[in-house]
Design a protein around this motif. Structure first.
Motif, mmCIF file in Angstrom:
data_model
loop_
_atom_site.group_PDB
_atom_site.id
_atom_site.type_symbol
_atom_site.label_atom_id
_atom_site.label_comp_id
_atom_site.label_asym_id
_atom_site.label_seq_id
_atom_site.Cartn_x
_atom_site.Cartn_y
_atom_site.Cartn_z
ATOM 1 N N SER A 96 78.413 -80.790 49.417
ATOM 2 C CA SER A 96 78.487 -81.326 50.778
ATOM 3 C C SER A 96 77.452 -80.730 51.726
ATOM 4 O O SER A 96 77.496 -80.995 52.926
ATOM 5 N N GLN A 97 76.530 -79.933 51.218
ATOM 6 C CA GLN A 97 75.587 -79.249 52.100
ATOM 7 C C GLN A 97 74.228 -79.938 52.118
ATOM 8 O O GLN A 97 73.864 -80.669 51.194
ATOM 9 N N VAL A 98 73.484 -79.692 53.185
ATOM 10 C CA VAL A 98 72.109 -80.172 53.305
ATOM 11 C C VAL A 98 71.178 -79.025 52.942
ATOM 12 O O VAL A 98 71.371 -77.886 53.371
ATOM 13 N N GLY A 99 70.172 -79.324 52.144
ATOM 14 C CA GLY A 99 69.272 -78.289 51.661
ATOM 15 C C GLY A 99 68.289 -77.799 52.708
ATOM 16 O O GLY A 99 68.192 -78.337 53.814
ATOM 17 N N VAL A 100 67.526 -76.791 52.345
ATOM 18 C CA VAL A 100 66.546 -76.182 53.250
ATOM 19 C C VAL A 100 65.476 -77.179 53.661
ATOM 20 O O VAL A 100 64.986 -77.154 54.798
ATOM 21 N N TYR A 101 65.107 -78.082 52.759
ATOM 22 C CA TYR A 101 64.024 -79.025 53.040
ATOM 23 C C TYR A 101 64.524 -80.381 53.501
ATOM 24 O O TYR A 101 63.770 -81.342 53.553
ATOM 25 N N GLY A 102 65.826 -80.479 53.834
ATOM 26 C CA GLY A 102 66.338 -81.686 54.473
ATOM 27 C C GLY A 102 67.036 -82.663 53.560
ATOM 28 O O GLY A 102 67.696 -83.586 54.028
ATOM 29 N N ALA A 112 69.772 -83.653 50.323
ATOM 30 C CA ALA A 112 71.045 -83.148 49.849
ATOM 31 C C ALA A 112 70.768 -81.900 49.038
ATOM 32 O O ALA A 112 69.793 -81.838 48.271
ATOM 33 N N ALA A 113 71.602 -80.868 49.192
ATOM 34 C CA ALA A 113 71.291 -79.539 48.663
ATOM 35 C C ALA A 113 70.982 -79.558 47.168
ATOM 36 O O ALA A 113 70.036 -78.907 46.714
ATOM 37 N N GLN A 114 71.759 -80.278 46.390
ATOM 38 C CA GLN A 114 71.520 -80.292 44.943
ATOM 39 C C GLN A 114 70.181 -80.936 44.612
ATOM 40 O O GLN A 114 69.436 -80.439 43.770
ATOM 41 N N SER A 115 69.865 -82.045 45.277
ATOM 42 C CA SER A 115 68.560 -82.692 45.074
ATOM 43 C C SER A 115 67.432 -81.804 45.571
ATOM 44 O O SER A 115 66.346 -81.741 44.971
ATOM 45 N N ASP A 116 67.674 -81.110 46.659
ATOM 46 C CA ASP A 116 66.683 -80.200 47.227
ATOM 47 C C ASP A 116 66.336 -79.099 46.235
ATOM 48 O O ASP A 116 65.158 -78.778 46.019
ATOM 49 N N LEU A 117 67.356 -78.513 45.638
ATOM 50 C CA LEU A 117 67.146 -77.435 44.676
ATOM 51 C C LEU A 117 66.412 -77.937 43.437
ATOM 52 O O LEU A 117 65.497 -77.282 42.933
ATOM 53 N N THR A 118 66.805 -79.120 42.950
ATOM 54 C CA THR A 118 66.150 -79.689 41.764
ATOM 55 C C THR A 118 64.678 -79.967 42.034
ATOM 56 O O THR A 118 63.813 -79.669 41.198
ATOM 57 N N ALA A 119 64.380 -80.535 43.208
ATOM 58 C CA ALA A 119 62.985 -80.809 43.562
ATOM 59 C C ALA A 119 62.183 -79.522 43.707
ATOM 60 O O ALA A 119 61.025 -79.442 43.307
ATOM 61 N N ASP A 120 62.807 -78.501 44.281
ATOM 62 C CA ASP A 120 62.143 -77.211 44.449
ATOM 63 C C ASP A 120 61.800 -76.590 43.097
ATOM 64 O O ASP A 120 60.708 -76.046 42.911
ATOM 65 N N VAL A 126 63.535 -61.729 47.340
ATOM 66 C CA VAL A 126 63.893 -61.219 48.661
ATOM 67 C C VAL A 126 64.101 -62.401 49.605
ATOM 68 O O VAL A 126 63.242 -63.271 49.721
ATOM 69 N N VAL A 127 65.241 -62.421 50.263
ATOM 70 C CA VAL A 127 65.516 -63.433 51.283
ATOM 71 C C VAL A 127 65.437 -62.738 52.636
ATOM 72 O O VAL A 127 66.286 -61.900 52.965
ATOM 73 N N PRO A 128 64.411 -63.029 53.436
ATOM 74 C CA PRO A 128 64.289 -62.388 54.753
ATOM 75 C C PRO A 128 65.493 -62.701 55.629
ATOM 76 O O PRO A 128 66.096 -63.770 55.525
ATOM 77 N N ILE A 129 65.837 -61.777 56.485
ATOM 78 C CA ILE A 129 67.037 -61.939 57.312
ATOM 79 C C ILE A 129 66.906 -63.071 58.320
ATOM 80 O O ILE A 129 67.920 -63.551 58.842
ATOM 81 N N ASP A 130 65.665 -63.516 58.609
ATOM 82 C CA ASP A 130 65.478 -64.621 59.546
ATOM 83 C C ASP A 130 65.222 -65.944 58.834
ATOM 84 O O ASP A 130 64.807 -66.916 59.449
ATOM 85 N N SER A 131 65.481 -65.983 57.502
ATOM 86 C CA SER A 131 65.352 -67.207 56.716
ATOM 87 C C SER A 131 66.740 -67.748 56.375
ATOM 88 O O SER A 131 67.737 -67.029 56.482
ATOM 89 N N PRO A 132 66.839 -69.004 55.952
ATOM 90 C CA PRO A 132 68.137 -69.538 55.530
ATOM 91 C C PRO A 132 68.763 -68.653 54.451
ATOM 92 O O PRO A 132 68.068 -68.188 53.543
ATOM 93 N N ASP A 133 70.061 -68.441 54.545
ATOM 94 C CA ASP A 133 70.750 -67.543 53.616
ATOM 95 C C ASP A 133 71.001 -68.257 52.289
ATOM 96 O O ASP A 133 72.084 -68.791 52.038
ATOM 97 N N THR A 134 69.994 -68.253 51.444
ATOM 98 C CA THR A 134 70.076 -68.908 50.136
ATOM 99 C C THR A 134 70.274 -67.916 48.992
ATOM 100 O O THR A 134 70.243 -68.319 47.828
ATOM 101 N N LEU A 135 70.474 -66.643 49.301
ATOM 102 C CA LEU A 135 70.611 -65.640 48.245
ATOM 103 C C LEU A 135 71.805 -65.914 47.318
ATOM 104 O O LEU A 135 71.690 -65.694 46.109
#
Length: 814
Positions: free
Chosen positions: A623-629, A631-639, A689-698
């Protein structure tokens, strides 16, 4: 004198003797003139395998006024129409060619014939050279008999023929595609080299302003055209300020795809267009950009100094801040082992240990390292009998033992598997946290079982234990179970291991602090009272007869039933408002978080087995939206697809990096961990490393079977100097310089990187230019630069260079 003889022939009557003499003299001069004209050194342009060219300024001087009409761009813009002699104009797109494509067909060589220079003006020489280039041999022989007053006609005919030649050449070259982007790859020097090649400060990054650089070849300055069919396989040899040659490591080719941007879009690399001259408009724009780049480089130049601190070559700014440590009101909770960063991040460079050399390659490094790289012997003296580490000649050797596994880590790992078969190393159990790791032999041997272990220990009296681990090529960080949460999300480790880790679990709720991070806890001691009150199930207690030690393994609850049935709320449950994933500089509390039971929430189900979990999007991203806009699962697969393409087609073959010598890798802005996932088949590990000012994707990174941590790049990282072979920064610097000084971040990268280590930067061109300037001032080698639109890719290699002037760090001196 010649003029007088000519005029006497044309207009005066004289004696027959004088007439005959005059005619003889006139004929002699005509013959001499024809001989001089025919012997002038005109080199026709022909296809050749290599292209050698003069520097831009020298070639400009060979252009005549008549040729300026041919290349004139009256609009002053790169995309403007090209003006013809007859006044009509056509755009380069209509002609099917680019400005650069027109140029090599019109290259000429300036004659060095002194006799001709003495007889003719420079302007006439250039005009004749251009004219002769367009004519065949027959035309050349006939042109020698033409009078001077026919030059204007020759110029018009020459320009017309040049255009026809340009059209033919342009059409042939366009079949290969337009090659406008630059790729600079320098050859890697031998190990231990302390210098770096200088690169030209006036480099242009823009695509529209890209033009072939020119090289001066000896006094004869012969110019030849490179074969169109070979522009995919061979680099131009450039030497405006230095030579940039192909990398010789692994016979790597230059025709790979080079990416730019953190998005899924990939830039397609094209080699520099062969056979191209620039118009005056292009040359002028390039020069302006060059001057701007030079000015920017001067502004960003930095005078580096050596950090002078008590820790010397092992200086860690946030752990060696003695000004703060001395003022701590208490150290009973290990406050003195926690992070205390200086008010201003240092911009000096950490010195090298005397005798430092290139690290031993993995897997040999697991068993031995160079003594002078980590010249500490205290652990060998104290823990040598437990097979931690020994001094063996010029090496420090690691027999693979530990406090609980004197007879070797592999036997110990097998013992755990036999005790609890469901652990299933490398399948069900993939990511492990090793607390109080020592020299990390446990984690080092878990690689043989396809398991990643995040090992950590404090910088304490166990001298350099984490430094030993990293030098061996084993993941480790400096940290302590103190007063603050560890820099990880909750419930991300498959197993937490503590073998005599020196953590007083019964004090200050430290068991609660640790058990929040994993599903299984492996201890070398039984804690039945505490674990029972926490609803943790004792799975097994078993003794290792060979090592004569016992192991107790506990399982974290999978529901909240036990919590609800407790007669006493001790230890207490955390408030609903308490975020278990908030981990950066957050104080610890002696409470437990409820177990998520909703099947759509993270932590309610065990991840898929390795390696399926690497590519399978987590179930809780529905149900989430990915970092690049997307759907999160599609976003991750494309990444993931993006990074696989980038790594396979560019990073592995186009950076001049010998990946067989790479072991420790850091991705400074990891997002989904796609870069690390794409390296899964190499014998490397990646600290995401996930910077503290980036989306929390860790949490996603851990769910994929990878590991990492949170960090603020305005502060130093919790690692020793010289511990990573490759540092990858994807659009980190452009974002971090909004909050802190970029020069301090670059100094931190220098501290982290090993000599001869590589820094790969993907960022906007402004930031790329700044980093390149600093890299030059650090005497780093510029291995490769690539740019398209406003995005750039830069690869640099750190050298052994260190400044001589010192800068005392008051906060780091005891």
């Amino acid at each position: 004198m010649a003029t007088g003889k000519y005029s006497r022939v044309d207009g005066r009557k004289s004696s027959s003797y004088c007439s005959i003499a005059t005619i003889v003299v006139f004929v002699i001069f005509c013959l001499v003139g024809i001989w001089m004209f025919m012997s002038s050194s005109i080199v026709p342009v022909k296809n050749s395998e290599f292209l050698s060219m003069e520097t831009g300024n020298e070639v400009k001087q060979t252009l005549s006024k008549s040729d300026s009409k041919q290349f004139d761009d009256t609009s002053g813009d790169l995309s403007g129409a090209e003006t013809r002699d007859d006044g009509s104009s056509q755009s380069s797109k209509e002609l099917g060619i680019t400005n650069e494509d027109n140029l090599l067909d019109n290259l000429v060589v300036e004659s060095n014939n002194e006799e001709k220079e003495s007889q003719n003006s420079a302007e006439k020489n250039l005009e004749e050279n251009h004219a002769n280039e367009s004519f065949d041999e027959k035309t050349e022989s006939e042109s020698g008999q033409k009078m001077v007053d026919e030059d204007d006609g020759k110029d018009r005919e020459t320009n017309s023929r040049d255009r026809e030649s340009n059209l033919e050449t342009g059409e042939a070259e366009n079949e290969g595609g337009e090659m406008k982007n630059k790729l600079h790859t320098e050859s890697e020097e031998s190990s231990g080299e302390n210098g770096s090649e200088s690169v030209e400060s006036g480099k242009n990054y823009g695509v529209d302003g890209t033009a072939d650089k020119l090289k001066h070849v000896g006094k004869e300055a012969n110019l030849t055209e490179e074969k169109n069919g070979k522009n995919q396989d061979e680099h131009l040899e450039l030497s405006a300020d230095h030579n940039i040659v192909e990398s010789k490591e692994n016979n790597q080719a230059s025709n790979e795809i080079l990416p730019a941007g953190a998005q899924s879009e990939i830039l397609t690399e094209t080699t520099t267009q062969n056979g191209a001259w620039s118009t005056q408009a292009v040359e002028s724009q390039n020069e302006k950009k060059s001057q701007q780049s030079s000015t920017s480089s001067k502004n960003n130049d930095h005078h580096w100094k050596l950090c002078k601190s008590t820790a010397g070559p092992d200086y860690i700014p946030c752990l060696d801040n003695w000004q703060v440590i001395r003022k701590l009101p208490s150290t009973m909770h290990y406050e003195h082992r926690e992070r205390h960063c200086p008010d201003e991040a240092p911009t000096c460079l950490v010195p090298l240990p005397e005798g430092y050399k290139r690290s031993v390659k993995w897997p040999k490094s697991r068993d031995k390292i160079w003594y002078y790289n980590v010249p500490h012997t205290k652990l060998a003296e104290v823990k040598g009998h437990q097979n931690w580490v020994k001094v063996t000649g010029e090496y420090l050797t690691f027999p693979g033992g530990g406090t609980q596994f004197v007879n070797g880590a592999l036997h110990y790992i097998n013992f755990i598997q036999e005790s609890v078969p469901e652990i299933a190393w490398g399948k069900r159990t993939r990511v492990v946290l090793d607390v109080g790791c020592g020299v990390a032999s446990f984690g080092g041997y878990l690689f043989e079982r396809n398991v990643l272990a995040m090992s950590f220990a404090p910088k304490d009296e166990h001298e350099a234990q984490v430094q030993f681990a990293l030098e061996r090529g084993i993941p480790a960080i400096l940290n302590v179970m103190g007063t603050k949460r560890l820099p990880f999300p909750s419930s991300v480790f498959d197993l937490v291991h503590c073998a005599r880790c020196r953590v007083p679990w019964h004090v200050e709720g430290r068991a609660l602090k640790m058990l929040a991070f994993g599903k299984l806890l492996l201890l070398m001691a039984e804690m039945s009272r505490l674990t029972k009150s926490m609803c943790w199930e004792l799975v097994v207690v078993k003794k290792d007869k060979l090592n004569n030690v016992g192991a107790a393994i506990y399982r974290k609850p999978t529901s909240n039933d036990c919590y609800n049935k407790r007669s006493r709320n001790a230890p207490p449950l955390c408030e609903e408002s308490d975020d278990p994933n908030a981990a950066w500089d957050v104080p610890l509390q002696a409470c437990m978080h409820k177990v998520p039971v909703d099947s759509t929430k993270r932590g309610s189900l065990w991840p898929a087995q390795w390696p399926e979990r690497l590519e399978k999007p987590p179930y809780w991203l529905n149900s989430q939206v990915g970092v690049y806009g997307k759907a999160a699962q599609s976003d991750l697969t494309a990444d993931y697809s993006h990074w696989k393409k980038v790594v396979s087609q560019s990073y592995l073959s186009g950076m001049g990096i010998d990946w067989s010598s790479v072991r420790n890798v850091m991705d400074t802005k990891a997002i989904y961990g796609g870069f690390a996932a794409a390296l899964k088949d190499l014998k490397v590990w990646v600290m995401n490393v996930v910077p503290i000012d980036s989306p929390d994707t860790l949490p996603i990174i851990y769910e994929r079977g990878l590991f990492g941590m949170y960090h603020d790049w305005c502060e130093s990282f919790n690692t020793y100097p010289r511990t990573y072979d490759v540092v990858h920064a994807d659009h980190l610097f452009s974002s971090i310089k909004k909050r802190c000084k970029l020069v301090a971040v670059i100094a931190e990268v220098d501290r982290i990187l090993r000599p001869e280590g590589k820094l790969i930067i993907r960022d906007n061109l402004e930031t790329i230019s700044e980093v390149e300037s600093m890299a030059k001032s650090l005497q780093w080698e510029i291995r490769m630069i690539y740019s398209k639109d406003n995005e750039g890719l830069l690869c640099v290699r750190k050298t052994f260079w260190r400044p001589t002037e010192e800068e005392p760090i008051k906060s780091a001196i005891v």
